[in-house]
Design an enzyme around this catalytic site. Sequence first.
Site, PDB file in Angstrom:
ATOM      1  N   ASP A  62       0.849  -1.187   0.000  1.00 21.11           N
ATOM      2  CA  ASP A  62       0.000   0.000   0.000  1.00 21.11           C
ATOM      3  C   ASP A  62       0.887   1.239   0.000  1.00 21.11           C
ATOM      4  O   ASP A  62       2.107   1.130   0.169  1.00 21.11           O
ATOM      5  CB  ASP A  62      -1.018   0.001   1.145  1.00 21.11           C
ATOM      6  N   TYR A  64       3.035   4.632   0.762  1.00 18.67           N
ATOM      7  CA  TYR A  64       3.786   5.068   1.939  1.00 18.67           C
ATOM      8  C   TYR A  64       2.871   5.887   2.844  1.00 18.67           C
ATOM      9  O   TYR A  64       2.200   6.812   2.370  1.00 18.67           O
ATOM     10  CB  TYR A  64       4.989   5.910   1.526  1.00 18.67           C
ATOM     11  N   PHE A  75       6.398   1.653  -4.500  1.00 19.70           N
ATOM     12  CA  PHE A  75       7.806   1.834  -4.144  1.00 19.70           C
ATOM     13  C   PHE A  75       8.345   3.226  -4.467  1.00 19.70           C
ATOM     14  O   PHE A  75       9.388   3.612  -3.958  1.00 19.70           O
ATOM     15  CB  PHE A  75       8.707   0.762  -4.792  1.00 19.70           C
ATOM     16  N   HIS A 182      10.888 -10.092  -0.325  1.00 14.76           N
ATOM     17  CA  HIS A 182      10.563  -8.667  -0.436  1.00 14.76           C
ATOM     18  C   HIS A 182      11.817  -7.835  -0.145  1.00 14.76           C
ATOM     19  O   HIS A 182      12.667  -8.252   0.651  1.00 14.76           O
ATOM     20  CB  HIS A 182       9.458  -8.327   0.569  1.00 14.76           C
TER      21      HIS A 182
END
Length: 223
Positions: A62, A64, A75, A182
């Site tokens: 989701d 930031y 990202f 991740h």
Amino acid sequence: MTELPAGLGAWSSLPFFTAHWPDISAAIAEDARDILPPADQRFAALELTQPQDTRVVILGQDPYPTPGHAHGLAFSAEPHVRPLPRSLSNIYKELSDDLGVIRRDADLRGWARQGVLLLNTALSVPAGEANGHKSFGWHHLVHQVLELTSKTPTAYILWGNAAQKLEKHIKPGDHLILKTAHPSPLSARRGFFGSRPFSKVNNWLAARGEDAIDWNAGTEAQA
């Protein structure tokens, strides 16, 4: 009837926008907290990378939750953001190790304009509360985006378990599917570092006769 977000282009034909967006839009409107990113940037990933232009899909979670950071792409963050978000910093470390590309700028819109769809699995978040809108129904959009993009050969970068669980929505085809840990500081050393996703994508594109992604696009090379 809930108005469709401007700039969606061909994405507007997804059933999500008639079946689910009205309820999600209403739920966001009823949430009195500061919701990120700003409404006019919520669908920026889809606006910048249309279905017919999508060559690579990178899934995030989701936005930031820090005000001033998120601008609608997974990202990615606004260019001025310092220090870099920790997952992005690790992505850049792997990019440097893989291709020798050094980036300092947090803004990934240069990737999006080349056909790299940077899609979060939720497109809104209350400030300071990660996963705060996880249950709003955004997953329907992600499922449909994967189903649509996988009608043609596409490279999918699935970082972490949450993204990898979505692989079932990718239709069988001549795809490149890369699955690793991740890039979060909690997991990057468990298989993300050393995975070389950027060169693998470009090698796959080259084998198909397509232009490589310029992973330095949108920023100046810095020594």
